[in-house]
Design an enzyme around this catalytic site. Sequence first.
Site, PDB file in Angstrom:
ATOM      1  N   HIS A  37       0.833  -1.207   0.000  1.00  0.00           N
ATOM      2  CA  HIS A  37       0.000   0.000   0.000  1.00  0.00           C
ATOM      3  C   HIS A  37       0.866   1.256   0.000  1.00  0.00           C
ATOM      4  O   HIS A  37       0.559   2.237  -0.684  1.00  0.00           O
ATOM      5  CB  HIS A  37      -0.916   0.025   1.230  1.00  0.00           C
ATOM      6  CG  HIS A  37      -1.911  -1.086   1.286  1.00  0.00           C
ATOM      7  ND1 HIS A  37      -1.808  -2.137   2.161  1.00  0.00           N
ATOM      8  CD2 HIS A  37      -3.035  -1.318   0.562  1.00  0.00           C
ATOM      9  CE1 HIS A  37      -2.830  -2.959   2.000  1.00  0.00           C
ATOM     10  NE2 HIS A  37      -3.590  -2.492   1.028  1.00  0.00           N
ATOM     11  N   ASP A 150      -4.004  -7.988  -7.312  1.00  0.00           N
ATOM     12  CA  ASP A 150      -5.426  -8.217  -7.589  1.00  0.00           C
ATOM     13  C   ASP A 150      -5.674  -7.933  -9.078  1.00  0.00           C
ATOM     14  O   ASP A 150      -6.397  -7.004  -9.445  1.00  0.00           O
ATOM     15  CB  ASP A 150      -6.283  -7.320  -6.701  1.00  0.00           C
ATOM     16  CG  ASP A 150      -6.106  -7.645  -5.232  1.00  0.00           C
ATOM     17  OD1 ASP A 150      -6.494  -8.744  -4.815  1.00  0.00           O
ATOM     18  OD2 ASP A 150      -5.556  -6.806  -4.500  1.00  0.00           O
TER      19      ASP A 150
END
Length: 281
Positions: A37, A150
């Site tokens: 992140h 993802d």
Amino acid sequence: MKLFTAKNELGAYISEIRNQGRSIGFVPTMGALHQGHVSLIKKARQENDIVVCSIFVNPLQFNNTEDLKKYPRTLTEDLTILEPAGCDAVFYPKVGEMYPDEVTEKYTFNHLDKVMEGKFRPGHFDGVAVVVNRLFNMVLPHRAYFGLKDYQQIAIVKSMMLQTGSTVELVPCPIIREVDGLAMSSRNVRLSPEARNLAPFIYQTLQWGKQQLGTASPAEVTKKVIDRFKLHPEFEPEYFEIVDSETLLPVETFDSSNPPMACIAVWLDQVRLIDNLVYEA
């Protein structure tokens, strides 16, 4: 760094930023932040005047209520990570703020939400599309940053953006890995120490499969990879597929015009882990 929990307060801040002609980079997350992140925040920091991060564990994208319950929630730690990374504002809404009424949005993804993740997590991508579109409409970013771990989610978001006419620039960012190769994930913290030591086998096997290129077909590589996992019963593969990186449909040869992508989902220690690797010679 500002913290907003209400969309009207966030909206006032966003209006002020946009009226000043400043660009907004947006990183949507479900919290339990890690260096993956942080890499998205830093990329957004380089390319925009203002960086906004959302932290929202979206119930719509969990088809497993136990998984939703166990998903780590670590707001205090997340905030201490975000500010030094270069985040200017955090949006941390409650479920009622995001979904005050019945959700009625509908999207059509054709086969994109029925293969791989979609096959095993029915309704998951509908929930992803709904929350991302709502967040886009609240944050009004110029650019949005998503991690390539993802991979299928990015394809879904691109499709949703086409359907809504979104002008946001979607920026896919590389997978960030631990030193031993394990893809960074918020779920990794749920692994026992023993399972955590075993987990790098997933990426090692993806790499091993790539080494078979030139001597085996995609179907043969798939069988070899599954057989390799059978030798390690701690792992329960949900799927391993070699797909076209655009259509996400299985490839029959490695000569497709788009680079083939090996995608995997594995259960280890009751934790579901995903990873992928481009299978290009």
